[in-house]
Enzyme design. Structure first.
Site, PDB file in Angstrom:
ATOM      1  N   MET A  28       0.850  -1.201   0.000  1.00 48.55           N
ATOM      2  CA  MET A  28       0.000   0.000   0.000  1.00 48.55           C
ATOM      3  C   MET A  28       0.877   1.239   0.000  1.00 48.55           C
ATOM      4  O   MET A  28       1.863   1.293   0.721  1.00 48.55           O
ATOM      5  CB  MET A  28      -0.874  -0.001   1.256  1.00 48.55           C
ATOM      6  N   ASN A  29       0.506   2.258  -0.812  1.00 48.09           N
ATOM      7  CA  ASN A  29       1.090   3.584  -0.589  1.00 48.09           C
ATOM      8  C   ASN A  29       0.001   4.638  -0.416  1.00 48.09           C
ATOM      9  O   ASN A  29      -0.847   4.433   0.468  1.00 48.09           O
ATOM     10  CB  ASN A  29       2.209   3.936  -1.583  1.00 48.09           C
ATOM     11  N   ASP A  30      -0.001   5.701  -1.160  1.00 46.20           N
ATOM     12  CA  ASP A  30      -0.808   6.890  -0.846  1.00 46.20           C
ATOM     13  C   ASP A  30      -2.265   6.651  -0.451  1.00 46.20           C
ATOM     14  O   ASP A  30      -2.948   5.841  -1.085  1.00 46.20           O
ATOM     15  CB  ASP A  30      -0.910   7.802  -2.076  1.00 46.20           C
ATOM     16  N   GLN A  46      -3.546   3.517  -2.693  1.00 45.09           N
ATOM     17  CA  GLN A  46      -2.741   2.881  -3.733  1.00 45.09           C
ATOM     18  C   GLN A  46      -2.407   1.471  -3.272  1.00 45.09           C
ATOM     19  O   GLN A  46      -1.815   1.284  -2.202  1.00 45.09           O
ATOM     20  CB  GLN A  46      -1.455   3.687  -3.967  1.00 45.09           C
ATOM     21  N   TRP A  54       5.775  -2.234  -4.673  1.00 49.80           N
ATOM     22  CA  TRP A  54       4.948  -1.452  -5.602  1.00 49.80           C
ATOM     23  C   TRP A  54       4.789  -2.200  -6.930  1.00 49.80           C
ATOM     24  O   TRP A  54       5.740  -2.838  -7.397  1.00 49.80           O
ATOM     25  CB  TRP A  54       5.624  -0.102  -5.839  1.00 49.80           C
ATOM     26  N   ARG A 152      -0.154  14.250 -12.657  1.00 54.55           N
ATOM     27  CA  ARG A 152      -0.948  13.259 -11.934  1.00 54.55           C
ATOM     28  C   ARG A 152      -1.535  13.749 -10.607  1.00 54.55           C
ATOM     29  O   ARG A 152      -1.270  14.832 -10.154  1.00 54.55           O
ATOM     30  CB  ARG A 152      -0.092  12.026 -11.680  1.00 54.55           C
ATOM     31  N   TRP A 294       9.623   7.246   0.391  1.00 56.26           N
ATOM     32  CA  TRP A 294      10.062   6.582  -0.843  1.00 56.26           C
ATOM     33  C   TRP A 294      11.527   6.175  -0.789  1.00 56.26           C
ATOM     34  O   TRP A 294      11.975   5.306  -1.537  1.00 56.26           O
ATOM     35  CB  TRP A 294       9.789   7.469  -2.073  1.00 56.26           C
TER      36      TRP A 294
HETATM   37  C1  FRU Z   1       3.126   9.402  -4.607  1.00 53.74           C
HETATM   38  C2  FRU Z   1       2.925   8.734  -5.961  1.00 53.74           C
HETATM   39  C3  FRU Z   1       1.889   9.478  -6.762  1.00 53.74           C
HETATM   40  C4  FRU Z   1       1.380   8.427  -7.696  1.00 53.74           C
HETATM   41  C5  FRU Z   1       1.397   7.195  -6.826  1.00 53.74           C
HETATM   42  C6  FRU Z   1       1.683   5.934  -7.569  1.00 53.74           C
HETATM   43  O1  FRU Z   1       3.578   8.570  -3.618  1.00 53.74           O
HETATM   44  O2  FRU Z   1       4.164   8.652  -6.636  1.00 53.74           O
HETATM   45  O3  FRU Z   1       2.385  10.627  -7.416  1.00 53.74           O
HETATM   46  O4  FRU Z   1       0.100   8.712  -8.171  1.00 53.74           O
HETATM   47  O5  FRU Z   1       2.392   7.416  -5.847  1.00 53.74           O
HETATM   48  O6  FRU Z   1       1.472   4.826  -6.753  1.00 53.74           O
END
Ligand code: FRU
Length: 499
Positions: A28-30, A46, A54, A152, A294
């Site tokens: 999981m991210n954002d 995410q 990822w 984005r 990151w």
């Molecule tokens: C930020 C990011 C966003 C992108 C997403 C991809 O952490 O890089 O800019 O939409 O993660 O997972």
């Protein structure tokens, strides 16, 4: 409709937080699509369901009645022939301006085409409280502009122009700038002002913008706060959140400060891609962030899962000698987790032995108020988890540095930068310094005084029973008061259909 039965999420892995939201398995991210509707706080995120690293992005989904206890739901959005589903926001279309239905929940996201690496903006809607989603057939709603690689993370807000008038505004991160678009129907968008290129910090790519209007110290005057994720070069190293304070006329953002001014939303290493909830009805501005960086995100030593969110925070603006700045505090809902309270008053912290309250617990809320003596080299406390494992937090009056030292915090050899000490310059105003901290089994957050400075930090102790060790160097300091609340874990469920 038959209600799915929920199962309790397995929290037994030792590095699994018990207060913070974390993903049951895989990556999981954002945070994405944060919107409040009919008593539920929605949190999309995410998500890559096939690995702990990822990969092709989906939107995972969870809901909560209070931002503390969560139920994981099935995946909301899957990648398709237009690409991966990158970050974005969601709103409620109260008056059906888009024509998808009265009170439809509308999500905006970026399509990332893995072959061309082009990015465009798209929309999906739900008319069943976010449980099922229909992707708009006219996607993308904003195609890739020529020669723009990074384009984005759409965030959509309603701009209220007064007397019932207004329009939708979309913010998109585009290089080291935020591009504004407006629309009356959420499908057709017109390009408007741009903010950035030379403003604030630009040591990394700009991502995940957000924007909201806040009153200054609760009064009638307001300012707009534009928040931006910075991919690299944040104060604790790697990715972090900067923000700008200014005016917004519905089309253009104008910075109150000089373009060189850099303001940070957090000084810890693990607070990124923060997003606020849309459509909260009680007037609070609430947000949370991905609790990672990151710089080392894919290497953190959790096992079958990787990804947790910060605790939710309430944000405000206050007037300081350096202009208006963000203040953050833990949401009041967290108080439901308090189970026991211990208190001390006027404790002198001796130089050699320090002060060790007789307490050991995995989950704590700590409120420590120190009387600052300018002659002390440094003071603060250690969160001790083992004979030689601890994290230290404190203040150095002579150079006015708040610090968090996680060099001895436990597992750290997965990345060379993880064990760094994080600093924030901070001038105390009245000889008192208040630390308000939430300690989870593998993470903590520190709010300083009224929340002008915060540190959000992940730690990986091999033993997650903590005790406190207050210290003061070269001269003793007085702990005016100390309140420790032992906390119960938050409750996390997984809807049967999401297992
Ligand atoms: C930020 C990011 C966003 C992108 C997403 C991809 O952490 O890089 O800019 O939409 O993660 O997972």
């Amino acid at each position: 409709m038959m209600k799915n039965s929920n199962v309790i999420m397995d929290l037994s892995e030792p590095l699994r937080p018990l207060l913070h939201f974390s993903v049951p398995k895989n990556w999981m991210n954002d945070p994405n699509g944060m919107v409040f509707y009919k008593g539920e706080y929605h949190l999309f995120y995410q998500y890559y369901p096939d690995d702990t690293k990822w990969g092709p992005m989906h939107w995972g989904h969870a809901v909560s009645p209070d931002m503390v206890n969560w139920t994981h739901l099935p995946i909301a959005l899957y990648p398709d022939e237009l690409g991966y589903i990158f970050s974005g926001g969601a709103v409620i279309d109260w008056h059906n301006t888009a024509g998808f239905g009265e009170e439809a929940m509308i999500a905006f996201y970026t399509y990332h085409d893995p072959d061309s690496e082009k990015q465009s903006q798209a929309l999906a809607y739900s008319v069943d409280n976010g449980r099922s989603w229909i992707k708009y057939q006219g996607n993308p709603i904003i195609p890739t502009p020529p020669n723009l690689q990074n384009f984005r993370d759409p965030k959509v807000i309603w701009y209220d122009a007064g007397n019932g008038a207004g329009h939708w505004v979309m913010l998109i991160a585009a290089g080291n700038a935020i591009q504004f678009y407006t629309s009356s129907d959420m499908v057709n968008w017109e390009r408007k002002g741009r903010f950035g290129f030379g403003q604030g910090a630009a040591t990394g790519v700009w991502e995940t913008p957000d924007m909201f209007e806040l009153s200054i110290d609760g009064g009638a005057e307001t300012r707009w706060v534009l928040t931006v994720g910075l991919g690299a070069g944040a104060p604790a190293g790697g990715s972090g959140m900067q923000y700008f304070v200014g005016q917004f006329n519905g089309y253009e953002f104008v910075n109150d400060n000089s373009k060189e001014t850099v303001l940070w939303a957090d000084y810890g290493a693990d607070f990124y891609a923060a997003q606020s909830w849309s459509d909260t009805l009680d007037g609070r501005q609430l947000w949370l962030a991905w609790m990672n960086n990151w710089q080392y995100a894919t290497q953190i030593p959790t096992s079958t899962w990787r990804g947790a969110m910060s605790l939710p925070r309430e944000v405000g603006l206050t007037e300081t000698e350096k202009g208006y700045q963000l203040v953050q505090k833990p949401i009041a809902e967290l108080q439901q987790l308090r189970v026991e309270h211990f208190a001390w008053q006027m404790v002198t912290i001796p130089i050699e032995a320090g002060f060790k309250p007789n307490l050991t617990a995995p989950l704590m809320e700590i409120v420590a108020i120190f009387e600052v003596d300018a002659a002390v080299d440094q003071f603060g406390f250690r969160l001790v988890s083992d004979d030689d494992a601890y994290t230290a937090v404190g203040y150095r009056p002579k150079n006015r540095h708040l610090f968090v030292d996680r060099s001895q915090a436990g597992l750290s050899n997965f990345h060379e930068a993880f064990g760094d000490t994080h600093l924030a310059e901070y001038r105390i105003s009245n000889q008192l310094l208040r630390f308000h901290m939430f300690v989870d089994s593998s993470a903590f957050v520190l709010f300083v005084d009224e929340g002008l400075v915060t540190f959000n930090e992940r730690v990986f102790p091999t033993n997650n029973q903590f005790s406190l060790h207050f210290f003061s160097e070269n001269k003793s300091v007085i702990l005016k008061s100390l309140d420790v609340y032992l906390l119960s874990p938050a409750q996390f469920f997984v809807e049967a259909a999401a297992e």
